[in-house]
Design a protein around this motif. Structure first.
Motif, PDB file in Angstrom:
ATOM      1  N   GLU A   1      -2.929  -1.544  12.258  1.00 57.94           N
ATOM      2  CA  GLU A   1      -2.111  -1.092  11.125  1.00 57.94           C
ATOM      3  C   GLU A   1      -1.391  -2.276  10.467  1.00 57.94           C
ATOM      4  OE1 GLU A   1       0.275   2.983  10.405  1.00 57.94           O
ATOM      5  OE2 GLU A   1       0.852   1.879  12.197  1.00 57.94           O
TER       6      GLU A   1
ATOM      7  N   ASN B   1      -6.681   1.067  -0.648  1.00 64.03           N
ATOM      8  CA  ASN B   1      -5.297   0.794  -1.044  1.00 64.03           C
ATOM      9  C   ASN B   1      -5.048   1.485  -2.395  1.00 64.03           C
ATOM     10  OD1 ASN B   1      -2.820  -0.234  -1.730  1.00 64.03           O
ATOM     11  ND2 ASN B   1      -3.468  -2.375  -1.768  1.00 64.03           N
TER      12      ASN B   1
ATOM     13  N   ARG C   1      -2.161  -3.592   6.602  1.00 63.45           N
ATOM     14  CA  ARG C   1      -1.066  -3.734   5.638  1.00 63.45           C
ATOM     15  C   ARG C   1      -1.058  -5.158   5.091  1.00 63.45           C
ATOM     16  NH1 ARG C   1       0.092  -1.406   2.079  1.00 63.45           N
ATOM     17  NH2 ARG C   1      -0.450   0.370   3.316  1.00 63.45           N
TER      18      ARG C   1
ATOM     19  N   ASP D   1      -1.194  -6.043   1.278  1.00 63.42           N
ATOM     20  CA  ASP D   1       0.014  -6.614   0.667  1.00 63.42           C
ATOM     21  C   ASP D   1      -0.062  -8.120   0.430  1.00 63.42           C
ATOM     22  OD1 ASP D   1       0.999  -4.040   0.804  1.00 63.42           O
ATOM     23  OD2 ASP D   1       2.362  -4.446   2.479  1.00 63.42           O
TER      24      ASP D   1
END
Length: 192
Positions: free
Chosen positions: A124, A185, A128, A132
């Motif tokens: 996870e 995303n 991310r 990001d």
């Protein structure tokens, strides 16, 4: 066109740290793969040469070259309380910019730490980071259809099954079907 290097990662979760591999990980890599050879052998075929210092040293150098050329990065996962102990690996591979803005992810965990939610936390964090920091839109992941634990992990992380590739992986002399999944995303924009 020259690709830009991928940044060095240092991701902190409640229980694990996930960071880019370095040459200082050599001894831990050899220990990790040697101790887990039978465990990983269920889902991958390993040649005994991969358990040597020389092979792992070359692998680490190759992975750093991939990072510097923007193609991928290998990450290690450690317990926060024991940051020198490698308990898992996460590979970000096949990083592609426009028009795909995607990558593939793979992972493995030490048999002694399986079933504790640590791989979920590590993957996870890595996903991310891909969204990001790397600005990616799509992450692909897959597993052998018989690897139910990995399939459940991907579903819990929000990956969606896209299909089954028949006779995709040759593992220990037997062809295995492979489930393909992806994570999108939804917040992606060209500025990310």
């Amino acid at each position: 066109m020259t690709s830009r290097p991928l940044p060095v990662a240092r991701l902190v979760g409640p229980r694990v740290l996930v960071r880019t591999t370095t040459e200082t990980d050599l001894e831990e890599y050899v220990r990790y793969f040697t101790e887990n050879d039978a465990h990983f052998g269920k889902w991958d075929t390993h040649d005994p040469i991969t358990l040597t210092d020389e092979w792992q040293r070359a692998r680490l150098a190759h992975k750093e070259d991939e990072r510097l050329t923007g193609r991928g990065v290998d990450l290690v996962m450690t317990p926060r309380a024991e940051p020198q102990r490698l308990i898992g690996t996460i590979q970000i591979r096949a990083v592609v910019r426009a028009p795909l803005f995607g990558c593939a992810i793979g992972y493995g965990i030490d048999a002694r730490y399986e079933g504790k939610g640590l791989m979920r936390e590590g993957v996870e964090l890595a996903c991310r980071w891909c969204f990001d920091v790397l600005g990616l839109h799509r992450i692909e992941a897959g597993c052998a259809t018989k690897n139910e634990r990995s399939a459940r992990l991907l579903l819990r992380l929000g990956f969606v099954k896209e299909g089954v590739q028949r006779a995709y992986l040759l593992i220990n002399g037997e062809w295995h079907d492979h489930v393909s999944t992806s994570l999108i995303n939804d917040a992606w924009s060209p500025e990310t």
